[in-house]
Motif scaffolding. Structure first.
Motif, short mmCIF file in Angstrom:
data_model
loop_
_atom_site.label_atom_id
_atom_site.label_comp_id
_atom_site.label_asym_id
_atom_site.label_seq_id
_atom_site.Cartn_x
_atom_site.Cartn_y
_atom_site.Cartn_z
N VAL A 149 0.82 -1.20 0.00
CA VAL A 149 0.00 0.00 0.00
C VAL A 149 0.86 1.27 0.00
O VAL A 149 0.58 2.23 -0.72
N LEU A 150 1.93 1.27 0.76
CA LEU A 150 2.71 2.49 0.96
C LEU A 150 3.94 2.59 0.06
O LEU A 150 4.74 3.50 0.22
N VAL A 158 4.63 8.02 4.91
CA VAL A 158 4.98 6.80 5.63
C VAL A 158 5.23 7.09 7.11
O VAL A 158 4.78 6.35 8.00
N ALA A 159 5.92 8.20 7.37
CA ALA A 159 6.24 8.56 8.75
C ALA A 159 5.00 8.86 9.57
O ALA A 159 5.00 8.69 10.80
N ALA A 183 -6.91 4.72 3.68
CA ALA A 183 -7.61 5.87 4.24
C ALA A 183 -6.66 6.81 4.98
O ALA A 183 -6.75 8.03 4.84
N ALA A 184 -5.74 6.24 5.74
CA ALA A 184 -4.80 7.08 6.48
C ALA A 184 -3.85 7.81 5.53
O ALA A 184 -3.52 8.99 5.75
N ALA A 185 -3.44 7.13 4.44
CA ALA A 185 -2.54 7.76 3.48
C ALA A 185 -3.25 8.88 2.71
O ALA A 185 -2.66 9.94 2.45
N GLU A 190 -3.77 14.02 -0.21
CA GLU A 190 -4.99 13.88 -1.00
C GLU A 190 -4.74 13.27 -2.37
O GLU A 190 -5.65 12.70 -2.97
N GLU A 191 -3.55 13.40 -2.90
CA GLU A 191 -3.24 12.88 -4.22
C GLU A 191 -2.74 11.43 -4.20
O GLU A 191 -2.44 10.87 -5.24
#
Length: 515
Positions: A149-150, A158-159, A183-185, A190-191
């Protein structure tokens, strides 16, 4: 009695902690003396150990990567510089690193690339996630969800996301964990979702792999709207066939509609497209059932046992020539068999006959017309009707220069069938005929020094530092990585080769050959 005392003296929670603290060298308790509760606790310990070992493996992978800088690769502008195809997922490392790891792990290049990508994300960018695995508190499957995901998120995202989601990750299903991370990312950037969508579209591909029993799966990874439109078209064609009275299962009708819509045999308006298909079968498999076929079986006139059937099946793997030279008489017998079977080239196609010895080693290839000419000519030394036993057909002759001949290419493709690099399944029709010992270093242009390599592995052999390739006269290829790991492949017709599941093709590298 000892077992009862142990069970009573340690509560389940205490036993789990005790087991987790034991060094790996401690002798395992035999499963047969465990209660179901103890077995369940031991299973939990095994899962924790798996996570610890996976974290250790990721660190080892990155240690190998650290010694393979991209400064060893052909630089931009060099004839051997990579133009297309996937490089290494670890920034700053050699494009050939996934190939080396594939041989170390004995897997495909694609799988090795995934291992490298996960290791880089978790070791270099998400050490907190790796630490949870190393402590046995987070399984590797969920850790890979973080990496997936990240992977395209910035270091700042990530941090923020990892500390927010990691504490609850072990208690979430993989699907919920993925949704929570996305959702958290998105909340942090927003992009982020749009970048993931664009990156996913770049991974669009069509893949083919065998599933067994004469079947294969053709999968297309496409944007959802395109895939939905394709599915709707296929389903409508199948429903129309069902409405017209075809009572076969709807899945079979869809499977029949799909190739019809792709191949479009009724459409002759576009340019002709030729499909290449190689069918390999022993003559005994083509023989029609009957008296002649029964007489050829070792159990003719008696009831066969299972061992007889196995031996006969093994003996039928190739037309038996006893490893002897291919003589005029052999050719005449073969032509008679082909004539009796009615084997012919398909319309617009060609027919080549491969002759192998009892071990499956390819001795020669020829067309039916070439066989007929050789049989009619007979021995050039002793005459047409002589039974001297002189060979009249064998492997293609060595070429004088660098370029191989058309007959050599036919022989190589029938002998090798795929790229010969360990773990690669690229079809021979999409490979180069490569000199194992380079021509400039004295290597001959002969079938004993040529093998099929896909463009990616052709470039690896030519430009990657520290790799060693060697081939014996029977076509056995040995490849050694810079780290000293050695893998061997043999032509697939060899009867004593232990076959692994068919490897998937290496992603196509369409750059020019490294000449």
């Amino acid at each position: 009695m000892a077992r009862t005392m142990l069970h009573r003296s340690l509560a389940e929670g205490a036993l789990l902690g005790w087991l987790l603290r034991q060094a790996p060298s401690v002798r395992r308790v035999p499963v047969g003396v465990m209660t179901p509760e103890e077995a369940a606790i031991e299973l939990a310990r095994v899962q924790a150990r798996k996570a610890m070992e996976a974290a250790h493996e990721a660190e080892l992978v990155m240690a190998v990567a650290a010694g393979r800088p991209d400064t060893d690769d052909p630089p931009p502008g060099h004839p051997g510089a990579r133009r297309r195809g996937a490089g290494s997922p670890v920034p700053g490392t050699s494009e050939f690193l996934p190939d080396e790891l594939a041989l170390v792990l004995n897997c495909s290049r694609v799988y090795a690339g995934g291992v490298l990508g996960d290791a880089f994300q978790l070791v270099e960018r998400m050490p907190a996630v790796l630490a949870e695995c190393a402590a046995g508190r987070l399984d590797w499957f969920r850790a890979r969800v973080f990496a997936d995901v990240l992977a395209t998120a910035s270091d700042d995202v990530v941090a923020v996301v990892v500390p927010a989601v990691l504490p609850e990750a072990a208690g979430l299903s993989s699907g919920k964990l993925r949704n929570r991370l996305v959702a958290a990312a998105v909340a942090a950037d927003e992009e982020f979702a749009e970048r993931r969508r664009i990156e996913a579209e770049r991974r669009a591909a069509v893949r083919l792999h065998p599933t067994g029993d004469g079947m294969s799966a053709l999968t297309s990874e496409l944007p959802s709207a395109v895939a939905a439109a394709m599915w709707s078209t296929i389903d409508q064609a199948a429903q129309l066939a069902a409405t017209a009275g075809d009572d076969r299962p709807i899945g079979v009708l869809r499977a029949e509609a799909h190739p019809a819509l792709v191949l479009r045999p009724w459409d002759t308006s576009g340019p002709a497209v030729t499909g290449h298909l190689t069918v390999t079968a022993p003559l005994s498999a083509l023989r029609r059932p009957g008296r002649a076929a029964a007489a050829a079986q070792p159990w003719a006139g008696q009831a066969p046992d299972a061992a007889d059937r196995v031996r006969a099946a093994a003996g039928a793997a190739t037309p038996s020539l006893d490893g002897s030279p291919i003589t005029t008489e052999h050719l005449r017998e073969l032509l008679a068999q082909l004539g009796a079977l009615g084997v012919q080239a398909p319309p617009g196609g060609s027919l080549a006959v491969a002759l192998a010895d009892d071990d499956g080693a390819l001795l020669a290839t020829a067309t039916a017309a070439e066989l007929a000419r050789l049989a009619a000519r007979g021995c050039p030394t002793h005459g047409r009707d002589s039974d001297c036993g002189c060979p009249v057909l064998g492997p293609p002759a060595e070429a004088d220069g660098y370029a191989h001949s058309a007959t050599q290419e036919r022989f190589l493709r029938l002998r090798d069938r795929t790229c010969r690099h360990p773990g690669c399944g690229q079809p021979a029709g999409r490979t180069d005929a490569d000199h194992v010992v380079p021509y400039d270093c004295g290597g001959r242009t002969s079938c004993q020094n040529l093998c099929c390599l896909c463009r990616s592995h052709h470039r690896l052999k030519t430009f990657a530092r520290g790799w060693r390739f060697a081939m014996t006269t029977d076509g056995t290829l040995t490849v050694t990585t810079p780290s000293g790991i050695t893998r061997t492949t043999r032509p697939p017709g060899f009867r004593d080769q232990r076959a692994l599941p068919p490897p998937r093709p290496t992603p196509v590298d369409e750059s020019p050959p490294p000449f």
